[in-house]
Design an enzyme around this catalytic site. Structure first.
Site, PDB file in Angstrom:
ATOM      1  N   HIS A 188      33.847  32.300  45.680  1.00  0.00           N
ATOM      2  CA  HIS A 188      32.811  31.152  46.351  1.00  0.00           C
ATOM      3  C   HIS A 188      31.757  30.973  45.212  1.00  0.00           C
ATOM      4  CE1 HIS A 188      29.913  29.817  48.853  1.00  0.00           C
ATOM      5  NE2 HIS A 188      28.871  30.723  48.265  1.00  0.00           N
ATOM      6  N   GLU A 210      21.529  31.979  49.507  1.00  0.00           N
ATOM      7  CA  GLU A 210      22.769  32.820  49.852  1.00  0.00           C
ATOM      8  C   GLU A 210      22.411  34.290  49.050  1.00  0.00           C
ATOM      9  OE1 GLU A 210      25.910  29.301  49.948  1.00  0.00           O
ATOM     10  OE2 GLU A 210      25.920  30.730  48.405  1.00  0.00           O
ATOM     11  N   TYR A 258      28.972  31.319  56.453  1.00  0.00           N
ATOM     12  CA  TYR A 258      29.432  30.160  56.395  1.00  0.00           C
ATOM     13  C   TYR A 258      29.567  29.210  57.696  1.00  0.00           C
ATOM     14  CZ  TYR A 258      32.746  31.196  52.653  1.00  0.00           C
ATOM     15  OH  TYR A 258      33.352  31.070  51.103  1.00  0.00           O
ATOM     16  N   LYS A 299      36.706  36.660  46.284  1.00  0.00           N
ATOM     17  CA  LYS A 299      37.216  36.744  47.600  1.00  0.00           C
ATOM     18  C   LYS A 299      38.367  37.642  48.071  1.00  0.00           C
ATOM     19  CE  LYS A 299      36.009  31.727  48.583  1.00  0.00           C
ATOM     20  NZ  LYS A 299      36.221  30.670  49.248  1.00  0.00           N
ATOM     21  N   ASN A 317      41.114  30.784  47.732  1.00  0.00           N
ATOM     22  CA  ASN A 317      41.024  30.110  46.415  1.00  0.00           C
ATOM     23  C   ASN A 317      39.691  31.097  45.666  1.00  0.00           C
ATOM     24  OD1 ASN A 317      38.694  29.759  47.749  1.00  0.00           O
ATOM     25  ND2 ASN A 317      38.328  27.565  47.798  1.00  0.00           N
TER      26      ASN A 317
END
Ligand code: ADP
Ligand code: MG
Length: 140
Positions: free
Chosen positions: A117, A128, A51, A11, A114
């Site tokens: 993913h 995905e 998302y 991320k 964080n």
């Protein structure tokens, strides 16, 4: 157990801090093979669609903004039991709850920023991966 593929995203908080290599080392040390990888700037439409499952949650708008705040590294990881193995080395969503040695315990800034993913089921992994990669881009 079977050989599986799962989708990983490094991320923007992690690419900003130059942590791609350190995170990849955690994955590779765990036996996950990086069989596809590309660094991209997501569009708002892409991040929002990716998302969409979280659309009703209060943090959805901020999450989409965060995911387009800088480049991400999209990856396909391959291993026996890759989905669970990857989730194990990522650690809990909230870094405060993540086990020592996991990516989120070592590197995450917050529950939102964080660092990584990972797909949460084999079925979601298939979808995905298809969302971001053509089959010809994945070289096992
Ligand atoms: P995971 O990434 O561990 O599968 P979720 O699917 O529940 O976690 O959430 C997706 C992402 O949304 C998280 O990785 C994190 O970036 C963000 N997120 C989750 N919960 C919160 C929260 N309470 N506040 C802000 N952001 C959150
Ligand atoms: Mg999730």
């Amino acid at each position: 157990m079977a050989v599986e593929r799962t989708l990983s995203i490094i991320k923007p908080d992690a690419t900003r801090r130059n942590l791609t290599g350190k995170i990849n080392a955690v994955f590779e040390d765990a036996g996950l093979r990086i069989v596809a990888q590309k660094r991209v700037q997501l569009t708002e439409a892409q991040a929002g669609a990716f998302y969409a499952v979280h659309k009703e949650r209060p943090f959805y708008g901020e999450l989409v903004s965060f995911m387009i705040s800088g480049p991400v590294v999209l990856q396909v990881l391959e291993a026996e039991n890759a989905v669970a193995k990857h989730r194990d080395v990522m650690g809990a969503t909230n870094p405060k709850d993540a086990a020592p040695g996991t990516v989120r315990a070592e590197f995450a800034e917050s529950i939102e920023a964080n660092s990584v993913h990972g797909s949460d089921s084999l079925e979601n992994a298939v979808n995905e991966i298809r969302f971001f990669f053509a089959e010809t881009e994945i070289v096992g």
